[in-house]
Design an enzyme around this catalytic site. Sequence first.
Site, PDB file in Angstrom:
ATOM      1  N   HIS A   1      -6.057   3.706   0.247  1.00  0.00           N
ATOM      2  CA  HIS A   1      -5.800   3.514   1.617  1.00  0.00           C
ATOM      3  C   HIS A   1      -5.934   4.938   2.345  1.00  0.00           C
ATOM      4  O   HIS A   1      -6.003   4.949   3.597  1.00  0.00           O
ATOM      5  CB  HIS A   1      -4.676   2.737   2.135  1.00  0.00           C
ATOM      6  CG  HIS A   1      -3.362   3.356   2.030  1.00  0.00           C
ATOM      7  ND1 HIS A   1      -2.797   3.543   0.667  1.00  0.00           N
ATOM      8  CD2 HIS A   1      -2.411   4.242   2.746  1.00  0.00           C
ATOM      9  CE1 HIS A   1      -1.414   4.187   0.689  1.00  0.00           C
ATOM     10  NE2 HIS A   1      -1.432   4.704   1.878  1.00  0.00           N
ATOM     11  N   HIS A   2      -5.777   5.989   1.885  1.00  0.00           N
ATOM     12  CA  HIS A   2      -5.765   7.484   2.332  1.00  0.00           C
ATOM     13  C   HIS A   2      -7.281   7.976   1.992  1.00  0.00           C
ATOM     14  O   HIS A   2      -7.397   9.150   2.107  1.00  0.00           O
ATOM     15  CB  HIS A   2      -4.763   8.297   2.065  1.00  0.00           C
ATOM     16  CG  HIS A   2      -3.502   7.876   2.868  1.00  0.00           C
ATOM     17  ND1 HIS A   2      -3.551   8.220   4.248  1.00  0.00           N
ATOM     18  CD2 HIS A   2      -2.411   7.433   2.722  1.00  0.00           C
ATOM     19  CE1 HIS A   2      -2.527   8.055   4.799  1.00  0.00           C
ATOM     20  NE2 HIS A   2      -1.639   7.401   3.634  1.00  0.00           N
TER      21      HIS A   2
ATOM     22  N   ASP B   1      -4.213   0.761   8.305  1.00  0.00           N
ATOM     23  CA  ASP B   1      -3.237   1.534   8.406  1.00  0.00           C
ATOM     24  C   ASP B   1      -3.025   2.361   9.282  1.00  0.00           C
ATOM     25  O   ASP B   1      -1.870   2.792  10.038  1.00  0.00           O
ATOM     26  CB  ASP B   1      -3.348   2.050   6.849  1.00  0.00           C
ATOM     27  CG  ASP B   1      -2.271   3.017   6.324  1.00  0.00           C
ATOM     28  OD1 ASP B   1      -1.093   2.838   6.797  1.00  0.00           O
ATOM     29  OD2 ASP B   1      -2.517   4.334   6.279  1.00  0.00           O
TER      30      ASP B   1
ATOM     31  N   LYS C   1       5.477   5.548  -1.564  1.00  0.00           N
ATOM     32  CA  LYS C   1       6.285   6.483  -0.792  1.00  0.00           C
ATOM     33  C   LYS C   1       7.637   6.439  -0.844  1.00  0.00           C
ATOM     34  O   LYS C   1       8.300   7.309  -0.528  1.00  0.00           O
ATOM     35  CB  LYS C   1       5.909   6.048   0.514  1.00  0.00           C
ATOM     36  CG  LYS C   1       6.095   6.982   1.801  1.00  0.00           C
ATOM     37  CD  LYS C   1       5.724   6.520   3.306  1.00  0.00           C
ATOM     38  CE  LYS C   1       4.196   6.978   3.349  1.00  0.00           C
ATOM     39  NZ  LYS C   1       3.813   6.722   4.570  1.00  0.00           N
TER      40      LYS C   1
ATOM     41  N   HIS D   1       1.811   9.745  -2.812  1.00  0.00           N
ATOM     42  CA  HIS D   1       2.051   8.502  -2.816  1.00  0.00           C
ATOM     43  C   HIS D   1       1.164   7.617  -3.082  1.00  0.00           C
ATOM     44  O   HIS D   1       1.578   6.547  -3.667  1.00  0.00           O
ATOM     45  CB  HIS D   1       3.257   8.479  -1.334  1.00  0.00           C
ATOM     46  CG  HIS D   1       2.102   7.870  -0.350  1.00  0.00           C
ATOM     47  ND1 HIS D   1       1.707   8.477   0.411  1.00  0.00           N
ATOM     48  CD2 HIS D   1       1.887   6.651   0.218  1.00  0.00           C
ATOM     49  CE1 HIS D   1       0.773   8.095   1.684  1.00  0.00           C
ATOM     50  NE2 HIS D   1       0.784   6.743   1.298  1.00  0.00           N
TER      51      HIS D   1
ATOM     52  N   HIS E   1       1.006  -1.206   0.104  1.00  0.00           N
ATOM     53  CA  HIS E   1      -0.026  -0.149   0.050  1.00  0.00           C
ATOM     54  C   HIS E   1       0.975   1.239  -0.082  1.00  0.00           C
ATOM     55  O   HIS E   1       0.373   2.412  -0.482  1.00  0.00           O
ATOM     56  CB  HIS E   1      -0.859   0.026   1.350  1.00  0.00           C
ATOM     57  CG  HIS E   1      -0.401   0.395   2.568  1.00  0.00           C
ATOM     58  ND1 HIS E   1       0.263  -0.817   3.293  1.00  0.00           N
ATOM     59  CD2 HIS E   1      -0.221   1.424   3.203  1.00  0.00           C
ATOM     60  CE1 HIS E   1       0.904  -0.058   4.309  1.00  0.00           C
ATOM     61  NE2 HIS E   1       0.243   1.263   4.346  1.00  0.00           N
ATOM     62  N   ASP E   2       1.915   1.180   0.644  1.00  0.00           N
ATOM     63  CA  ASP E   2       2.823   2.495   0.554  1.00  0.00           C
ATOM     64  C   ASP E   2       4.128   2.428  -0.459  1.00  0.00           C
ATOM     65  O   ASP E   2       4.955   3.137  -0.179  1.00  0.00           O
ATOM     66  CB  ASP E   2       3.760   2.610   1.775  1.00  0.00           C
ATOM     67  CG  ASP E   2       2.879   3.566   3.078  1.00  0.00           C
ATOM     68  OD1 ASP E   2       1.756   4.049   2.440  1.00  0.00           O
ATOM     69  OD2 ASP E   2       3.039   3.131   4.133  1.00  0.00           O
TER      70      ASP E   2
END
Length: 408
Positions: free
Chosen positions: A324-325, A353, A275, A300, A271-272
């Site tokens: 996810h954000h 998260d 980043k 990201h 998921h990151d």
Amino acid sequence: MPQQDIDLHSAITALSCSLDLVGIDEIRHGKRVAMMAYHIAGALNWPDAEQISLLHAGMLHDCGVAQIREHRQLTETLEWSGADAHAQRGADYLAACPLLAHLALEIRYHHTRWEQLLLLPLDQRTRLRANLLFLADRIDVLQVPYLNSEQILTAAPDIVARLQGLSGSLFAPELLDAFARVAASQAFWLSMDPDYLDEDLRALGKNVAHVALGYSAQRELAHLFSRVVDAKSPYTEQHSERVALIARQLAADFGIGDQELEQVEIAGLLHDIGKLRVSEDIIDKPGKLTAAERASMQRHSYDTYRILSRVFADSKIPVWAGFHHENLRGEGYPFKSAGAAQDLECRIISVADIFQALAQTRPYRASMALEAVLDNLRQRVGAGELDESVVGMLTRQGEAYYRLARGD
């Protein structure tokens, strides 16, 4: 639902895009190193399988580099005393991934001088492959100022001469001889143009034997890249792995099973991945972010979505990871999607998260106790941001989930 297969070559090519984000100023460094090593190996008449293997090694050679400041040091000089650390990390990551463990030893020594390689207890094949990666890597350092410009053609003879002056010390003479042969062609240098590079990699992929990966193998690759992402900062160590564990358990508690459960775990692990573009100075900043820093951080999740769309084109993994954000009110980022547009799996990963991040020490605050974490989540439910059923499921076994988040 039938199991989805993805192709190993396509996956490595797509995931190498995430490693390329670390450089920022030298996007596609890994792909250029890969293609140059491939062409030089061809000039040496190495077998086709060996050339493709080197192509993959080139795209992954910097998997031990997660921090932008380290990448800059690696690309500012032909030799850097700290280069061995990332080579060792990359080798460790690859050794832990059975699919790619065969590349670990050459990645381990891809910044080692030829004269030192000759003293190490390595077979000649490993020495040459490691040194070829080193050579291609340093060619790229020297050509970067001329990328996307025909001036590379006037600079090329000086680049060749400078590297040939290191024959027998930094680089194997036979590798430099092969490099000089391919470098005599203008096409070698002009093919490093970003559009041509991507086109050539796609064309090569059509001729590479298809190696389909089931979910077990996909999970191994995901673990590899999650380790690279989490190495961005000491504050995010094991974050992706913990999110994946929490998300998988939550999904199982909701009765999600089989392939969907596997996909939730992979989405949690990756998921990151976007980043890697974000500077560690921003990630480790103890105070409030500026508007520009927030913008850097907010992109990201979109980078995650786009990268994973190339790897898992026919699954929900890119959406579940890239959202996810988002929040249920449609005020998250990057898509501003509201609740009706979000799958349960998206909501699960979002909660996982936040839960893990609050339980983990960060530069701007200490780790929060379980009750404080749960209170925070309940407040977000009350504000209409998080799914009440997901937070409720997590709360019912809060201590067990907290142990997963903390790694206790």
